[in-house]
Design an enzyme around this catalytic site. Structure first.
Site, short mmCIF file in Angstrom:
data_model
loop_
_atom_site.label_atom_id
_atom_site.label_comp_id
_atom_site.label_asym_id
_atom_site.label_seq_id
_atom_site.Cartn_x
_atom_site.Cartn_y
_atom_site.Cartn_z
N HIS A 146 0.84 -1.21 0.00
CA HIS A 146 0.00 0.00 0.00
C HIS A 146 0.87 1.26 0.00
O HIS A 146 1.26 1.78 1.05
CB HIS A 146 -0.97 0.01 1.18
CG HIS A 146 -2.12 0.95 0.97
ND1 HIS A 146 -3.39 0.53 0.63
CD2 HIS A 146 -2.19 2.31 0.98
CE1 HIS A 146 -4.19 1.58 0.47
NE2 HIS A 146 -3.47 2.69 0.68
N HIS A 186 1.14 4.92 -2.40
CA HIS A 186 0.66 5.72 -3.53
C HIS A 186 1.82 6.40 -4.23
O HIS A 186 2.84 6.69 -3.62
CB HIS A 186 -0.35 6.76 -3.04
CG HIS A 186 -1.62 6.15 -2.54
ND1 HIS A 186 -2.65 5.81 -3.39
CD2 HIS A 186 -2.01 5.78 -1.30
CE1 HIS A 186 -3.64 5.28 -2.67
NE2 HIS A 186 -3.27 5.24 -1.40
N HIS A 224 -9.94 0.73 -1.73
CA HIS A 224 -9.86 1.28 -0.38
C HIS A 224 -11.21 1.10 0.32
O HIS A 224 -12.26 1.29 -0.29
CB HIS A 224 -9.58 2.78 -0.40
CG HIS A 224 -8.15 3.14 -0.65
ND1 HIS A 224 -7.46 2.75 -1.77
CD2 HIS A 224 -7.27 3.88 0.08
CE1 HIS A 224 -6.22 3.23 -1.71
NE2 HIS A 224 -6.07 3.91 -0.60
N GLU A 264 -11.55 2.85 6.15
CA GLU A 264 -10.59 3.82 6.69
C GLU A 264 -11.38 5.02 7.22
O GLU A 264 -11.54 5.19 8.42
CB GLU A 264 -9.60 4.25 5.58
CG GLU A 264 -8.59 5.29 6.04
CD GLU A 264 -7.92 6.00 4.86
OE1 GLU A 264 -8.43 5.95 3.73
OE2 GLU A 264 -6.89 6.66 5.10
ZN LIG Z 1 -4.23 4.64 0.34
#
Ligand SMILES: [Zn+2]
Length: 359
Positions: free
Chosen positions: A25, A27, A209, A212
């Site tokens: 994970h 970006h 995703h 979160e």
């Molecule tokens: Zn992320």
């Protein structure tokens, strides 16, 4: 940012940077070294807000919409400093170098190519540049590297479908998965079901995703509507025992990013991230750094945090390393090599008192 809770690491601690692991994970822009951002901003005359121009990482509190907007704005400014193929090559190379230094043997980096396409001549050239850069960085550093193409949840689902087709087209060139990022409180996962069907039918891993900024409901949506094989974050599954059981039973790896969770205000402090709950429920996890540029900590720091804030022993840390490898799309020989390395790390000597500390 310091992730230490003030306690000195136990003298028995092995160096987590030497623990072989996979990083699932991370970006694209968010992986940038702060020093690189400063240089690129200078080169292009981009004015960086204070939160990006050095010093302590910003407190973003993205759990309210204003905070999330601010986070996105900082991300956009950083992204606007990536303008040429050479910038892309540098970013990817440095991400791989950082991962190598943190003991990662396998890196799956996540990118929405639409954000870079206008400056790089369109989507296809952008994908070519990124995938060439990935091959080059993997050769140079020895870190195996692949790409997840991520659609943006704030944009139209038709755009996600275009991206899914693009991702599938590059499946034999290093794209292994399809993601969905940005504010999970907006819209519905099921709006993107057709994009994910295209990706899955093309042999890609579905890794949206969820769990979160929103609670367990968004993880259920990832599983039921998008047939996720892995979940970005997923950490708030901890609030629903039935969901934990489902994730464990299906072996769906959650890409848990504890420092990010604290920086974005999902949890108040590192001790509040329910890592133990997931671990004890048997939910496989792959610790990730998410956006080190904005959160100030990289991959090995996440393992260090789990040790210092949650008391994970070396053998539990080794198990987390194994879970990250098993949750990856690495080829069998790479997995076997990393898993053997993890056993060797655990069988090896405990190091000195400073081993667990990072400057
Ligand atoms: Zn992320």
């Amino acid at each position: 940012m310091s992730l230490s809770t003030g306690e000195a690491p136990r003298s028995s601690a092995r160096d987590v940077r030497l623990l072989p692991k996979a990083h699932l994970h991370l970006h694209f822009t968010g992986s940038m070294r702060p020093s690189t951002l400063l240089e690129l901003a200078d080169k292009y005359g981009v004015h960086l807000p204070q939160a990006l121009s050095g010093g302590a990482p910003p407190q973003l509190r993205a759990t309210d919409e204003r905070g999330w907007f601010r986070f996105q704005r900082l991300y956009d400014i950083a992204r606007s400093c990536l303008r040429s193929p050479e910038d892309i090559r540098r970013l990817v190379r440095e991400a791989a170098q950082e991962d190598a230094a943190d003991g990662s043997g396998w890196l799956e980096i996540q990118v929405d190519p639409t954000s870079y396409a206008p400056r790089l001549g369109g989507l296809i050239p952008t994908m070519e540049i990124i995938l060439d850069a990935v091959d080059e960085a993997a050769r140079e550093t020895g870190v195996g590297m692949r790409v997840l193409v991520a659609a943006n949840r704030m944009k139209h689902p038709l755009e996600a479908r275009t991206l899914a087709r693009l991702a599938v087209r590059y499946a034999d060139r290093g794209v292994v998965g399809f993601g969905l990022s940005n504010d999970e409180r907006r819209g519905f996962a099921r709006d993107f079901d057709r994009a994910f069907a295209i990706a899955r039918n093309g042999g890609l891993l579905a890794a949206p995703h969820g769990g979160e900024l929103s609670g367990p409901g968004s993880v259920w949506d990832c599983l039921d509507d998008l047939h996720a094989g892995r979940v970005g974050h997923g950490v708030r599954a901890a609030e629903d025992p039935r969901l934990l059981a489902r994730l464990a039973e299906r072996g769906v790896t959650c890409e848990v990013c504890p420092a990010s969770n604290v920086a974005l205000g999902v949890y108040e402090k590192a001790e509040d991230v329910p890592l133990r709950t997931l671990y004890e429920a048997g939910v496989p996890m792959a610790l990730g750094a998410d956006d080190p540029l904005l959160f100030g900590s990289r991959l090995a720091d996440q393992y260090e945090l789990v040790r210092s804030a949650h008391g994970f022993s070396d053998s539990e840390l080794a198990e987390l390393g194994r879970q990250s490898v098993r949750g990856s799309r690495a080829p069998l020989e790479v997995r076997e090599r990393l898993l053997e390395g993890i056993d060797a790390w655990l069988a090896g000597p405990e190091s000195g008192p400073a081993a667990g500390l990072r400057g």
